[in-house]
Design a protein around this motif. Structure first.
Motif, PDB file in Angstrom:
ATOM      1  N   LEU A  80       0.850  -1.184   0.000  1.00  0.00           N
ATOM      2  CA  LEU A  80       0.000   0.000   0.000  1.00  0.00           C
ATOM      3  C   LEU A  80       0.889   1.238   0.000  1.00  0.00           C
ATOM      4  O   LEU A  80       1.992   1.231   0.573  1.00  0.00           O
ATOM      5  CB  LEU A  80      -0.893   0.040   1.241  1.00  0.00           C
ATOM      6  CG  LEU A  80      -2.125  -0.862   1.299  1.00  0.00           C
ATOM      7  CD1 LEU A  80      -2.850  -0.661   2.622  1.00  0.00           C
ATOM      8  CD2 LEU A  80      -3.070  -0.630   0.131  1.00  0.00           C
ATOM      9  N   ASP A  81       0.419   2.290  -0.636  1.00  0.00           N
ATOM     10  CA  ASP A  81       1.137   3.560  -0.640  1.00  0.00           C
ATOM     11  C   ASP A  81       0.626   4.502   0.438  1.00  0.00           C
ATOM     12  O   ASP A  81       1.394   5.305   0.991  1.00  0.00           O
ATOM     13  CB  ASP A  81       1.002   4.240  -2.007  1.00  0.00           C
ATOM     14  CG  ASP A  81       1.643   3.429  -3.113  1.00  0.00           C
ATOM     15  OD1 ASP A  81       2.858   3.182  -3.021  1.00  0.00           O
ATOM     16  OD2 ASP A  81       0.937   3.037  -4.061  1.00  0.00           O
TER      17      ASP A  81
ATOM     18  N   ILE B 273      -0.671  11.658  -2.003  1.00  0.00           N
ATOM     19  CA  ILE B 273      -0.626  12.018  -0.585  1.00  0.00           C
ATOM     20  C   ILE B 273      -0.809  13.525  -0.406  1.00  0.00           C
ATOM     21  O   ILE B 273      -1.578  13.982   0.459  1.00  0.00           O
ATOM     22  CB  ILE B 273       0.696  11.542   0.045  1.00  0.00           C
ATOM     23  CG1 ILE B 273       0.694  10.014   0.159  1.00  0.00           C
ATOM     24  CG2 ILE B 273       0.896  12.169   1.434  1.00  0.00           C
ATOM     25  CD1 ILE B 273       2.012   9.427   0.582  1.00  0.00           C
ATOM     26  N   GLU B 274      -0.135  14.313  -1.227  1.00  0.00           N
ATOM     27  CA  GLU B 274      -0.303  15.766  -1.132  1.00  0.00           C
ATOM     28  C   GLU B 274      -1.742  16.166  -1.465  1.00  0.00           C
ATOM     29  O   GLU B 274      -2.321  17.047  -0.816  1.00  0.00           O
ATOM     30  CB  GLU B 274       0.677  16.460  -2.079  1.00  0.00           C
ATOM     31  CG  GLU B 274       2.131  16.342  -1.649  1.00  0.00           C
ATOM     32  CD  GLU B 274       2.348  16.835  -0.217  1.00  0.00           C
ATOM     33  OE1 GLU B 274       1.851  17.940   0.115  1.00  0.00           O
ATOM     34  OE2 GLU B 274       2.976  16.114   0.573  1.00  0.00           O
ATOM     35  N   HIS B 275      -2.313  15.520  -2.462  1.00  0.00           N
ATOM     36  CA  HIS B 275      -3.700  15.782  -2.856  1.00  0.00           C
ATOM     37  C   HIS B 275      -4.648  15.438  -1.702  1.00  0.00           C
ATOM     38  O   HIS B 275      -5.544  16.232  -1.358  1.00  0.00           O
ATOM     39  CB  HIS B 275      -4.017  14.943  -4.091  1.00  0.00           C
ATOM     40  CG  HIS B 275      -5.447  14.953  -4.494  1.00  0.00           C
ATOM     41  ND1 HIS B 275      -5.995  15.913  -5.327  1.00  0.00           N
ATOM     42  CD2 HIS B 275      -6.480  14.104  -4.187  1.00  0.00           C
ATOM     43  CE1 HIS B 275      -7.278  15.656  -5.517  1.00  0.00           C
ATOM     44  NE2 HIS B 275      -7.594  14.570  -4.848  1.00  0.00           N
ATOM     45  N   ALA B 276      -4.460  14.278  -1.081  1.00  0.00           N
ATOM     46  CA  ALA B 276      -5.342  13.839   0.011  1.00  0.00           C
ATOM     47  C   ALA B 276      -5.174  14.728   1.229  1.00  0.00           C
ATOM     48  O   ALA B 276      -6.175  15.069   1.908  1.00  0.00           O
ATOM     49  CB  ALA B 276      -5.049  12.381   0.350  1.00  0.00           C
ATOM     50  N   ARG B 277      -3.965  15.113   1.534  1.00  0.00           N
ATOM     51  CA  ARG B 277      -3.733  15.976   2.697  1.00  0.00           C
ATOM     52  C   ARG B 277      -4.430  17.311   2.540  1.00  0.00           C
ATOM     53  O   ARG B 277      -4.906  17.898   3.504  1.00  0.00           O
ATOM     54  CB  ARG B 277      -2.234  16.190   2.908  1.00  0.00           C
ATOM     55  CG  ARG B 277      -1.481  14.949   3.375  1.00  0.00           C
ATOM     56  CD  ARG B 277      -0.007  15.222   3.552  1.00  0.00           C
ATOM     57  NE  ARG B 277       0.243  16.202   4.595  1.00  0.00           N
ATOM     58  CZ  ARG B 277       1.457  16.587   4.989  1.00  0.00           C
ATOM     59  NH1 ARG B 277       2.527  16.077   4.389  1.00  0.00           N
ATOM     60  NH2 ARG B 277       1.600  17.454   5.942  1.00  0.00           N
ATOM     61  N   ALA B 278      -4.491  17.803   1.308  1.00  0.00           N
ATOM     62  CA  ALA B 278      -5.122  19.101   1.076  1.00  0.00           C
ATOM     63  C   ALA B 278      -6.643  19.026   1.066  1.00  0.00           C
ATOM     64  O   ALA B 278      -7.317  20.018   1.400  1.00  0.00           O
ATOM     65  CB  ALA B 278      -4.628  19.668  -0.259  1.00  0.00           C
TER      66      ALA B 278
ATOM     67  N   ALA C  35      -6.614   8.733  10.734  1.00  0.00           N
ATOM     68  CA  ALA C  35      -5.539   9.538  10.151  1.00  0.00           C
ATOM     69  C   ALA C  35      -5.127   8.997   8.791  1.00  0.00           C
ATOM     70  O   ALA C  35      -5.265   7.805   8.501  1.00  0.00           O
ATOM     71  CB  ALA C  35      -4.324   9.559  11.088  1.00  0.00           C
ATOM     72  N   LEU C  36      -4.634   9.892   7.979  1.00  0.00           N
ATOM     73  CA  LEU C  36      -3.963   9.519   6.736  1.00  0.00           C
ATOM     74  C   LEU C  36      -2.575   9.026   7.120  1.00  0.00           C
ATOM     75  O   LEU C  36      -1.869   9.685   7.891  1.00  0.00           O
ATOM     76  CB  LEU C  36      -3.867  10.744   5.822  1.00  0.00           C
ATOM     77  CG  LEU C  36      -3.434  10.511   4.371  1.00  0.00           C
ATOM     78  CD1 LEU C  36      -4.547   9.818   3.597  1.00  0.00           C
ATOM     79  CD2 LEU C  36      -3.088  11.847   3.707  1.00  0.00           C
ATOM     80  N   ALA C  37      -2.181   7.856   6.614  1.00  0.00           N
ATOM     81  CA  ALA C  37      -0.904   7.261   7.020  1.00  0.00           C
ATOM     82  C   ALA C  37      -0.098   6.848   5.796  1.00  0.00           C
ATOM     83  O   ALA C  37      -0.654   6.392   4.795  1.00  0.00           O
ATOM     84  CB  ALA C  37      -1.153   6.040   7.915  1.00  0.00           C
ATOM     85  N   TRP C  38       1.227   7.025   5.905  1.00  0.00           N
ATOM     86  CA  TRP C  38       2.132   6.615   4.833  1.00  0.00           C
ATOM     87  C   TRP C  38       3.498   6.315   5.439  1.00  0.00           C
ATOM     88  O   TRP C  38       3.752   6.598   6.603  1.00  0.00           O
ATOM     89  CB  TRP C  38       2.236   7.707   3.757  1.00  0.00           C
ATOM     90  CG  TRP C  38       2.802   9.016   4.246  1.00  0.00           C
ATOM     91  CD1 TRP C  38       4.109   9.420   4.220  1.00  0.00           C
ATOM     92  CD2 TRP C  38       2.070  10.084   4.872  1.00  0.00           C
ATOM     93  NE1 TRP C  38       4.235  10.668   4.778  1.00  0.00           N
ATOM     94  CE2 TRP C  38       3.000  11.102   5.167  1.00  0.00           C
ATOM     95  CE3 TRP C  38       0.721  10.281   5.184  1.00  0.00           C
ATOM     96  CZ2 TRP C  38       2.625  12.293   5.788  1.00  0.00           C
ATOM     97  CZ3 TRP C  38       0.355  11.468   5.803  1.00  0.00           C
ATOM     98  CH2 TRP C  38       1.294  12.454   6.092  1.00  0.00           C
ATOM     99  N   ARG C  39       4.364   5.683   4.673  1.00  0.00           N
ATOM    100  CA  ARG C  39       5.686   5.339   5.165  1.00  0.00           C
ATOM    101  C   ARG C  39       6.502   6.598   5.454  1.00  0.00           C
ATOM    102  O   ARG C  39       6.526   7.536   4.653  1.00  0.00           O
ATOM    103  CB  ARG C  39       6.452   4.475   4.157  1.00  0.00           C
ATOM    104  CG  ARG C  39       5.990   3.043   4.099  1.00  0.00           C
ATOM    105  CD  ARG C  39       6.872   2.204   3.161  1.00  0.00           C
ATOM    106  NE  ARG C  39       6.843   2.725   1.797  1.00  0.00           N
ATOM    107  CZ  ARG C  39       5.860   2.496   0.931  1.00  0.00           C
ATOM    108  NH1 ARG C  39       4.821   1.771   1.293  1.00  0.00           N
ATOM    109  NH2 ARG C  39       5.908   2.992  -0.285  1.00  0.00           N
TER     110      ARG C  39
END
Length: 296
Positions: free
Chosen positions: A141-142, A284-289, A267-271
């Motif tokens: 997963l990313d 990720i930048e798109h989702a965070r915004a 929360a949004l989570a990533w490595r």
């Protein structure tokens, strides 16, 4: 040696199964097996131990794995370099989410990203938090929208999307309807409706019960908060739900749990080391915004 062989080998190693690897690659299982056998013949060593129920790497396979991963990443970098010159964004993004998180705006975020980057293939799967975090660390997963009972584990970065109390939710005719608050001890003799074990919400409830010395009577378990609400609305017990989920339903009455207070975080989570490629970084930048954030 072909890139396809390396990709098949890497996928089987990650899934520990030819069947799951074939499904993930969208190819027939015999084709995956044939390509890996061809690679093993070329290298002169077996790369996978097929004798056990789960496929395992041999010593040679473990040695080859990082080079296979690096070779495939290098090919992706070549494609990325050309796409950057032409102003295109391509690639794949694998997204995971816990049940109920669609209410945060996940479908809208996916649709907007697809409109902006039609050359990127986005996949979405629903799972509990622990297996999603394992998939993040393994690179399957990313990014994930995950629920947390506490702090995120090492190696995982997060951005909080929702942080709210867990409350008791009951049907209109329940004796608790109209109460301004209830303690967990008072719920000890009631039939409780909770998320299944392995979920963050269940971990929060179990930890609170243990701290209060309460032995909860879990009468119904499910993997989706909306199902818990359906059961409570029909008078089958007291559901433990995020406050926003419970208040959004006119057929439920919300009773705050005052002692001990319980909170759940999504929360949004990533490595922490970063995603695999530019497409995932862009997502990720798109989702965070765009994803919902907790009120100040």
């Amino acid at each position: 040696m072909e890139l396809r062989q390396l990709r098949y080998f890497l996928t089987v190693a990650e899934e520990a199964s030819f069947t799951r690897a074939a499904a993930r690659l969208h190819v027939a299982q015999p084709g995956v097996s044939a390509q890996i056998r061809s690679l093993e013949r070329e290298l002169g060593q077996p790369l996978l131990d097929r004798s056990a129920r789960a496929v395992r790497l041999t010593e040679a396979g473990a040695a080859v794995l990082p080079y296979a991963r690096a070779a495939l990443a290098a090919v992706e970098d070549v494609r990325t370099a050309v796409d950057e010159l032409t102003g295109l964004l391509r690639g794949k993004v694998a997204v995971g989410m816990v049940a109920g998180s669609a209410a945060l705006g996940v479908p809208e975020v996916l649709a907007a990203f697809h409109d902006a980057h039609p050359g990127v293939e986005v996949t979405l799967t629903e799972a509990d938090t622990d297996p999603m975090l394992d998939a993040l660390r393994a690179g399957r997963l990313d990014v994930a929208i995950a629920a947390f009972a506490g702090a995120a584990p090492d190696g995982i970065e997060t951005r909080t999307l929702s942080d709210q109390p867990l409350v008791a939710a009951v049907g209109e005719g329940d004796p608790l309807a109209g109460r301004r608050g209830v303690t967990l001890a008072e719920l000890g003799d009631r039939a409780l409706i909770g998320m299944r074990p392995g979920t963050a919400m269940r971990a929060i409830l179990d930890a609170a019960c243990a701290a209060e010395g309460v032995a909860p009577r879990i009468a119904f378990e499910a993997g989706n908060p909306q199902v818990l609400g359906d059961l409570a609305a029909r008078g089958l017990g007291v559901a433990i739900l995020p406050e926003s989920t419970a208040r959004a339903r006119p057929d439920l009455r919300v009773v705050p749990v005052t002692v001990p207070p319980m909170r759940g975080r999504v929360a949004l989570a990533w490595r922490a080391e970063g995603p695999n490629g530019p497409a995932a970084r862009a997502f990720i930048e798109h989702a965070r915004a765009r994803l919902a954030t907790p009120p100040e």
